[in-house]
Design a protein around this motif. Structure first.
Motif, PDB file in Angstrom:
ATOM      1  N   ILE A 214       0.825  -1.211   0.000  1.00 18.65           N
ATOM      2  CA  ILE A 214       0.000   0.000   0.000  1.00 18.65           C
ATOM      3  C   ILE A 214       0.856   1.257   0.000  1.00 18.65           C
ATOM      4  CG2 ILE A 214      -1.691   1.343   1.336  1.00 18.65           C
ATOM      5  CD1 ILE A 214      -2.680  -1.336   2.501  1.00 18.65           C
ATOM      6  N   VAL A 215       0.491   2.200  -0.834  1.00 25.85           N
ATOM      7  CA  VAL A 215       1.004   3.569  -0.747  1.00 25.85           C
ATOM      8  C   VAL A 215      -0.154   4.486  -0.398  1.00 25.85           C
ATOM      9  CG1 VAL A 215       1.841   5.555  -2.064  1.00 25.85           C
ATOM     10  CG2 VAL A 215       3.019   3.367  -2.230  1.00 25.85           C
ATOM     11  N   GLN A 216      -0.044   5.142   0.746  1.00 29.54           N
ATOM     12  CA  GLN A 216      -0.967   6.173   1.199  1.00 29.54           C
ATOM     13  C   GLN A 216      -0.146   7.449   1.350  1.00 29.54           C
ATOM     14  OE1 GLN A 216      -4.446   6.751   2.591  1.00 29.54           O
ATOM     15  NE2 GLN A 216      -3.455   8.754   2.384  1.00 29.54           N
ATOM     16  N   HIS A 217      -0.520   8.490   0.624  1.00 33.88           N
ATOM     17  CA  HIS A 217       0.233   9.741   0.724  1.00 33.88           C
ATOM     18  C   HIS A 217       0.106  10.317   2.134  1.00 33.88           C
ATOM     19  CE1 HIS A 217      -0.407  10.348  -3.889  1.00 33.88           C
ATOM     20  NE2 HIS A 217       0.586   9.524  -3.637  1.00 33.88           N
ATOM     21  N   MET A 218       1.203  10.292   2.874  1.00 31.99           N
ATOM     22  CA  MET A 218       1.241  10.831   4.235  1.00 31.99           C
ATOM     23  C   MET A 218       2.677  11.168   4.589  1.00 31.99           C
ATOM     24  SD  MET A 218      -1.190   8.830   6.943  1.00 31.99           S
ATOM     25  CE  MET A 218      -2.830   9.434   7.293  1.00 31.99           C
ATOM     26  N   PRO A 219       2.874  12.149   5.470  1.00 33.67           N
ATOM     27  CA  PRO A 219       4.241  12.470   5.888  1.00 33.67           C
ATOM     28  C   PRO A 219       4.810  11.410   6.823  1.00 33.67           C
ATOM     29  CG  PRO A 219       2.679  14.220   6.516  1.00 33.67           C
ATOM     30  CD  PRO A 219       1.884  13.060   6.046  1.00 33.67           C
ATOM     31  N   ALA A 220       6.121  11.470   6.998  1.00 34.77           N
ATOM     32  CA  ALA A 220       6.794  10.561   7.918  1.00 34.77           C
ATOM     33  C   ALA A 220       6.187  10.683   9.310  1.00 34.77           C
ATOM     34  CB  ALA A 220       8.290  10.884   7.962  1.00 34.77           C
ATOM     35  N   ARG A 237      -3.100  -8.806   9.321  1.00 36.56           N
ATOM     36  CA  ARG A 237      -2.069  -8.000   9.979  1.00 36.56           C
ATOM     37  C   ARG A 237      -1.809  -6.766   9.126  1.00 36.56           C
ATOM     38  NH1 ARG A 237       3.860  -8.690   9.436  1.00 36.56           N
ATOM     39  NH2 ARG A 237       4.880  -7.546  11.125  1.00 36.56           N
ATOM     40  N   VAL A 238      -1.627  -5.608   9.756  1.00 35.73           N
ATOM     41  CA  VAL A 238      -1.302  -4.370   9.055  1.00 35.73           C
ATOM     42  C   VAL A 238      -0.060  -3.777   9.705  1.00 35.73           C
ATOM     43  CG1 VAL A 238      -2.114  -2.119   8.264  1.00 35.73           C
ATOM     44  CG2 VAL A 238      -3.765  -3.975   8.618  1.00 35.73           C
ATOM     45  N   THR A 239       0.929  -3.438   8.901  1.00 38.47           N
ATOM     46  CA  THR A 239       2.184  -2.932   9.446  1.00 38.47           C
ATOM     47  C   THR A 239       2.798  -1.891   8.525  1.00 38.47           C
ATOM     48  OG1 THR A 239       4.372  -3.614  10.270  1.00 38.47           O
ATOM     49  CG2 THR A 239       3.547  -4.751   8.324  1.00 38.47           C
ATOM     50  N   GLU A 240       3.604  -0.998   9.087  1.00 40.27           N
ATOM     51  CA  GLU A 240       4.432  -0.114   8.272  1.00 40.27           C
ATOM     52  C   GLU A 240       5.613  -0.947   7.796  1.00 40.27           C
ATOM     53  OE1 GLU A 240       5.824   4.403   8.869  1.00 40.27           O
ATOM     54  OE2 GLU A 240       6.956   2.987  10.091  1.00 40.27           O
ATOM     55  N   VAL A 241       5.801  -1.044   6.483  1.00 37.21           N
ATOM     56  CA  VAL A 241       6.773  -1.978   5.934  1.00 37.21           C
ATOM     57  C   VAL A 241       8.208  -1.536   6.243  1.00 37.21           C
ATOM     58  CG1 VAL A 241       6.960  -0.874   3.645  1.00 37.21           C
ATOM     59  CG2 VAL A 241       7.285  -3.357   3.876  1.00 37.21           C
ATOM     60  N   MET A 242       9.087  -2.521   6.394  1.00 34.73           N
ATOM     61  CA  MET A 242      10.508  -2.266   6.625  1.00 34.73           C
ATOM     62  C   MET A 242      11.310  -2.701   5.409  1.00 34.73           C
ATOM     63  SD  MET A 242      11.073  -3.397  10.608  1.00 34.73           S
ATOM     64  CE  MET A 242      10.544  -5.094  10.299  1.00 34.73           C
ATOM     65  N   ASP A 243      12.423  -2.038   5.178  1.00 33.33           N
ATOM     66  CA  ASP A 243      13.290  -2.385   4.056  1.00 33.33           C
ATOM     67  C   ASP A 243      13.786  -3.817   4.204  1.00 33.33           C
ATOM     68  OD1 ASP A 243      16.571  -1.629   2.904  1.00 33.33           O
ATOM     69  OD2 ASP A 243      14.780  -1.834   1.668  1.00 33.33           O
ATOM     70  N   PRO A 256       6.275   3.675   4.455  1.00 26.51           N
ATOM     71  CA  PRO A 256       6.536   4.740   5.424  1.00 26.51           C
ATOM     72  C   PRO A 256       6.540   6.103   4.734  1.00 26.51           C
ATOM     73  CG  PRO A 256       8.268   3.046   5.465  1.00 26.51           C
ATOM     74  CD  PRO A 256       7.440   2.818   4.239  1.00 26.51           C
ATOM     75  N   GLY A 257       6.015   7.118   5.404  1.00 20.79           N
ATOM     76  CA  GLY A 257       6.089   8.469   4.870  1.00 20.79           C
ATOM     77  C   GLY A 257       7.538   8.859   4.624  1.00 20.79           C
ATOM     78  N   GLY A 258       7.806   9.463   3.471  1.00 19.60           N
ATOM     79  CA  GLY A 258       9.162   9.891   3.153  1.00 19.60           C
ATOM     80  C   GLY A 258       9.990   8.859   2.419  1.00 19.60           C
ATOM     81  N   TYR A 259       9.448   7.650   2.189  1.00 16.64           N
ATOM     82  CA  TYR A 259      10.178   6.584   1.504  1.00 16.64           C
ATOM     83  C   TYR A 259       9.355   6.017   0.359  1.00 16.64           C
ATOM     84  CZ  TYR A 259      13.646   6.266   5.270  1.00 16.64           C
ATOM     85  OH  TYR A 259      14.648   6.538   6.173  1.00 16.64           O
ATOM     86  N   HIS A 260      10.000   5.792  -0.775  1.00 13.88           N
ATOM     87  CA  HIS A 260       9.351   5.036  -1.845  1.00 13.88           C
ATOM     88  C   HIS A 260       9.375   3.549  -1.487  1.00 13.88           C
ATOM     89  CE1 HIS A 260       8.842   8.415  -4.465  1.00 13.88           C
ATOM     90  NE2 HIS A 260      10.133   8.652  -4.559  1.00 13.88           N
ATOM     91  N   PHE A 261       8.341   2.844  -1.900  1.00 13.12           N
ATOM     92  CA  PHE A 261       8.155   1.420  -1.614  1.00 13.12           C
ATOM     93  C   PHE A 261       8.131   0.674  -2.939  1.00 13.12           C
ATOM     94  CE2 PHE A 261       4.726  -1.678   0.322  1.00 13.12           C
ATOM     95  CZ  PHE A 261       5.610  -2.747   0.202  1.00 13.12           C
TER      96      PHE A 261
END
Length: 370
Positions: A214-220, A237-243, A256-261
């Motif tokens: 998911i990409v949701q436009h939001m700030p960090a 489960r819903v989580t902010e993805v990690m690299d 995460p806000g501020g990062y391309h996924f």
């Protein structure tokens, strides 16, 4: 030309003055009055019937969340929240979006931001976009998402789930299942997205047979609060993805806000890749960048969803997915969008396989996957 009539609400006299000046510098906007707290905002809103309200969250007597809840019940009007960049501020902002706020703008340096001019263009843009939706607010035709009860996870990592479309049987939330790398759902959204995501994700079963990127436009900072809030409500489960994280079935991963996924294939498995390259179309994360990365995946069945949001982010990426391989798209219908920009762009480009209202997206997705 009729101007957009705005009521500015903030407990700081300095902030009321600066926000008013920023808005009135635009020839299309008129600040009709200012309020010092939520209670005064309610009273002046009844008297003046503004087109848009800007509403600070942290205020005495009645805070922004309390005022927003009353506004949405008594006299619906588009509201742009002013939020701080703290963890508490992020949590409160997510709650405000659930309650019906149109969108939010972050104060750069706390409740009294001397540098508020840094977000002046964004504030003006959001007020203008909100004004375009005032008719739908007044008619009460904006989508409403019934919130399922929050049940804390047990020691066995299970949750009870009630479908978002009404009371029903409760189901235990099971553990995460390994994904074989053959299925992937990608989703892009912006303004109105948090509430729309809640409607879709709470309607998916725990055993959902694919990961959802998911990409949701939001700030960090705000995406983490969003993910935690949704995780508390969902069977999946819903989580902010990690690299570098492996993507598993039954899990939704929010950029995460501020990062391309991006999603990449490693030894037949799907893995998240995060980076901070230049924003695309003013966005980081960008829906186009996520979709383009997925277009390069081989031997993967793909489903792409575009929901409410301003602009056209996602259309180029979806076209590339269509050009390079098979993908089935689901586009949110105008009737349920807070802003019909992103879905409209995809539909006009001829990329929509299914156009359905918000309450039907999860059902449509499950049918397509099965």
């Amino acid at each position: 030309m009729k101007k957009i009539r705005v009521l500015v609400t903030d407990d700081s006299a300095f902030m009321r003055k600066v926000i008013s000046d920023i808005l009135q510098d635009d020839p299309e906007i008129e600040v009709i009055d200012r309020a010092r707290n939520g209670l005064e905002c309610l009273e002046k809103s009844k008297q003046l019937k503004p087109d848009v309200i800007t509403l600070d969250i942290e205020m005495p007597i009645m805070n922004g969340l309390e005022a927003l809840e009353q506004l949405m019940k008594q006299q619906p009007v588009p509201v742009v929240m002013l939020s701080s960049l703290t963890r508490d501020g992020a949590d409160a902002t997510i709650r405000a979006l659930e309650l019906g706020a149109f969108d939010f703008v972050t104060k750069p340096s706390g409740p009294i931001s001397l540098d508020i001019h840094k977000v002046g263009d964004r504030l003006v843009e959001r007020v203008k976009a909100a004004a375009q939706e005032q008719t739908r607010f007044k008619r009460g035709t904006l989508p409403f998402v019934q919130q399922p009860p929050v049940v804390p996870p047990s020691s066995m990592n299970t949750k009870m789930w009630v479908k978002a479309d009404g009371p029903g049987t409760t189901f235990p939330r099971t553990g995460i299942g390994r994904n074989d790398g053959t299925k992937l759902v990608v989703l892009g959204t912006s303004t109105g997205g948090p509430k729309a995501l809640q409607a879709v994700l709470t309607s998916l079963p725990a055993e959902f047979p694919a990961p959802i990127a998911i990409v949701q436009h939001m700030p960090a900072g705000f995406t983490k609060s969003l993910a935690q809030r949704l995780d508390s409500l969902c069977a999946i489960r819903v989580t902010e993805v990690m690299d570098g994280e492996w993507l598993e079935s039954g899990t939704a991963y929010i950029a995460p806000g501020g990062y391309h996924f991006e999603v990449q294939q490693v030894n037949g498995r799907l893995q998240a890749k995060l980076h901070q390259q230049e924003p695309r179309g003013g966005h980081r994360p960008s829906v186009d960048i996520l979709f383009e990365s997925v277009s390069r995946l081989t031997k993967v069945d793909k489903w792409a969803i575009i929901m409410t949001g301003m602009g056209n982010d996602g259309t180029k990426g979806l076209k590339q997915m269509k050009d390079l391989g098979h993908v089935t798209s689901i586009i949110e219908d105008e009737s349920s969008c807070v802003v019909f920009g992103m879905p409209r762009a995809a539909i006009q480009a001829g990329l929509a396989d299914n156009v359905v209202p918000l309450h039907s997206i999860a059902e449509t997705l499950c049918k397509l996957l099965h």
